[in-house]
Design a protein around this motif. Structure first.
Motif, PDB file in Angstrom:
ATOM      1  N   HIS A 176       5.541  -5.577  -7.797  1.00  0.00           N
ATOM      2  CA  HIS A 176       5.398  -4.648  -6.682  1.00  0.00           C
ATOM      3  C   HIS A 176       6.637  -3.741  -6.594  1.00  0.00           C
ATOM      4  N   ASP A 192      -2.292 -13.865  -1.732  1.00  0.00           N
ATOM      5  CA  ASP A 192      -2.803 -12.870  -0.801  1.00  0.00           C
ATOM      6  C   ASP A 192      -1.645 -12.128  -0.131  1.00  0.00           C
ATOM      7  N   TRP A 193      -1.934 -10.909   0.318  1.00  0.00           N
ATOM      8  CA  TRP A 193      -0.934 -10.101   1.029  1.00  0.00           C
ATOM      9  C   TRP A 193      -1.170 -10.262   2.528  1.00  0.00           C
ATOM     10  N   THR A 204      -0.735  -9.294   6.320  1.00  0.00           N
ATOM     11  CA  THR A 204      -0.521  -8.007   6.990  1.00  0.00           C
ATOM     12  C   THR A 204       0.863  -7.947   7.623  1.00  0.00           C
ATOM     13  N   TRP A 225      -2.500  -4.801  -6.059  1.00  0.00           N
ATOM     14  CA  TRP A 225      -3.710  -4.555  -5.269  1.00  0.00           C
ATOM     15  C   TRP A 225      -3.763  -3.163  -4.644  1.00  0.00           C
ATOM     16  N   TRP A 226      -2.623  -2.557  -4.373  1.00  0.00           N
ATOM     17  CA  TRP A 226      -2.520  -1.273  -3.694  1.00  0.00           C
ATOM     18  C   TRP A 226      -2.701  -0.093  -4.654  1.00  0.00           C
ATOM     19  N   GLY A 278      -7.249 -15.862   0.857  1.00  0.00           N
ATOM     20  CA  GLY A 278      -8.100 -15.700   2.026  1.00  0.00           C
ATOM     21  C   GLY A 278      -7.359 -15.449   3.321  1.00  0.00           C
ATOM     22  N   ASP A 279      -6.056 -15.649   3.338  1.00  0.00           N
ATOM     23  CA  ASP A 279      -5.299 -15.441   4.577  1.00  0.00           C
ATOM     24  C   ASP A 279      -4.823 -14.005   4.754  1.00  0.00           C
ATOM     25  N   GLY A 280      -5.027 -13.174   3.755  1.00  0.00           N
ATOM     26  CA  GLY A 280      -4.504 -11.813   3.835  1.00  0.00           C
ATOM     27  C   GLY A 280      -5.572 -10.762   3.646  1.00  0.00           C
ATOM     28  N   VAL A 281      -5.154  -9.609   3.158  1.00  0.00           N
ATOM     29  CA  VAL A 281      -6.036  -8.438   3.119  1.00  0.00           C
ATOM     30  C   VAL A 281      -6.505  -8.059   1.718  1.00  0.00           C
ATOM     31  N   LEU A 300      10.311 -10.169   2.031  1.00  0.00           N
ATOM     32  CA  LEU A 300       9.840  -9.432   0.859  1.00  0.00           C
ATOM     33  C   LEU A 300       9.471 -10.362  -0.291  1.00  0.00           C
ATOM     34  N   THR A 318       3.904  -9.234   6.823  1.00  0.00           N
ATOM     35  CA  THR A 318       4.776  -9.888   5.857  1.00  0.00           C
ATOM     36  C   THR A 318       6.202  -9.916   6.401  1.00  0.00           C
TER      37      THR A 318
END
Lengths: 292, 292
Positions: free
Chosen positions: B149, B222-223, B225, B198-199, B238-241, B230, B227
């Motif tokens: 990232h 997972d990312w 929201t 992912w972005w 499943g816990d993120g976006v 870093l 965060t």
């Protein structure tokens, strides 16, 4: 490397930099006092003072308004939410026109609550900008899409590279020029922020592609190696790892002719006396942009 | 949407996920116990057990080694530093061969201390990989560049998009195939981590360009929201976006045929009983990858 002092671009103060210390009236006076010829207000500060009064005061102090921050935030879970965002953007365009802002900066928005549909959010951004561009053109206010660092893709902005922002510009604003003259700003362009783009391997290609007409604003601050907060730990010029000297040259080589707008969101700098913050910026800026 | 269970790719456990709770021997036994058929050790864990003993134990438990983490970290301020990094990578290749790893994952390194020369660091990465590729080829160990990232560009990895990683592959390894057979892995390819890519607006183009031969590993987490850190606040599946269902399909459509390797660096999950972490992964994985 040293440069003659007159090579140093004019400074602008983005009001986020001292937002916890001062109101807009104090910031306008301080810019004049510190010899900072530009200002870029956020809308909360503008609303407190009122756009009309702010415009008069900014004019009286001889400042250039390098931008209004911010429109955008287009994605929403419901049609009503998306419509409300568009109406809010129309008001922002009017405010930008009132204060004579060189552009309205668009922070486009992230995923709607509960959504994992990044492509869908990006479409909402495209549709939102398309819905307000006519009003912006009529008001004479260029819209500046600000690609935000990919770490904000979820919650703040799903436009994450300069190339992606320029794809949006080309798709929505094929016409390009805002005015009848060919060399003016485009109706839709970009705000390039050093913090958001410094890492981009394709940056030079994208800057060249943007060119003078789409390069509407240039924001600077620094990336701290040990960043402790994704949003509020941006660095003072020179405290981090961005080569602001080289980056400024690359932006200007691509045709940008405007101000260096300093925008530092930082809990640390918000805890410092605001005059000290501005003095520090004034001291650091020539060093950072001239590479001295 | 539901899929028949046999469409769900095999799982692999990256040892970083439970690194604070277990040693490698415990992880190997736990993978077998939890029905996780793959493992991907980090070198610190491997060193504790010894590569030879680890290889025997992994074999005895019937696990596939989906990767060894990690080589890389090429940039350094001095020639000696860069030479030391290369020698360390040669040892990592030997360890990867000993345990039969499908690839050695390269986290390429960021800016040398005190440097602002991002382009220079990227050249050091290129030169470092070029210096070890022959040894990797001889050892039969594909090297997998992991684009990290962009928020890690300064301190961990200056290769920040899949396109940039593939440019490196094409420049250093024009030959492509590691083996005599045309459809095997390339000597140099990429590790795609959902968290890091992912972005990316250009992700599909880059995945297609990579294709089966360069897609050497696929990491998932997972990312979140909000965060808060870093590095150490990555999310459980499943816990993120991140739409892991769609992303997995995109990766496999591009030709990837390997494991879903779960790598979660998280202070939260390191504080949880490790068997509970593995149970949670086993429960969440079919839901996330099948979209059920």
């Amino acid at each position: 490397m040293t440069h003659p002092h007159h090579d140093i671009p004019p400074l602008s103060l983005n009001t986020a930099t001292v937002r916890e210390q001062w109101n807009l009236a104090q910031m306008i006076e301080a810019c004049a006092r510190h010899g900072i010829p530009g200002i870029s207000p956020w809308r909360d500060k503008l609303a407190e003072l009122g756009a009309g009064q702010a415009a008069a005061m900014i004019r009286a102090h001889g400042l250039t308004v390098t931008g209004l921050c911010r429109g955008g935030m287009f994605p929403a879970a419901t049609p009503e939410g998306r419509r409300a965002a568009i109406e809010d953007n129309l008001r922002a365009i009017d405010d930008a026109a009132t204060i004579g802002a060189r552009c309205l900066v668009l922070v486009c928005g992230g995923l709607p609550t509960g959504s994992r549909d990044l492509a869908g959010a990006r479409n909402m951004v495209r549709d939102g900008i398309a819905a307000i561009l006519g009003h912006a053109r009529a008001a004479g206010v260029p819209l500046a899409i600000e690609p935000l660092h990919p770490m904000y893709a979820a919650d703040r902005c799903c436009v994450n590279t300069l190339a992606q922002a320029l794809d949006l510009c080309d798709e929505i604003d094929s016409e390009g020029s805002l005015q009848a003259t060919a060399d003016g700003p485009a109706a839709l362009g970009v705000a390039v922020d050093a913090y958001h783009v410094w890492w981009d391997p394709l940056l030079d290609e994208s800057l060249a592609r943007a060119g003078a007409s789409r390069l509407l604003a240039y924001h600077i601050c620094d990336w701290l190696t040990e960043t402790r907060d994704l949003l509020l730990d941006r660095g003072m010029l020179g405290d981090g790892v961005i080569d602001l000297h080289a980056l400024g040259q690359r932006v200007r080589r691509a045709g940008y002719v405007g101000f260096d707008e300093v925008e530092i969101l930082s809990r640390h700098w918000w805890s410092v006396d605001a005059d000290t913050v501005l003095t520090t910026i004034r001291e650091r800026h020539p060093m950072c942009v001239s590479g001295a």
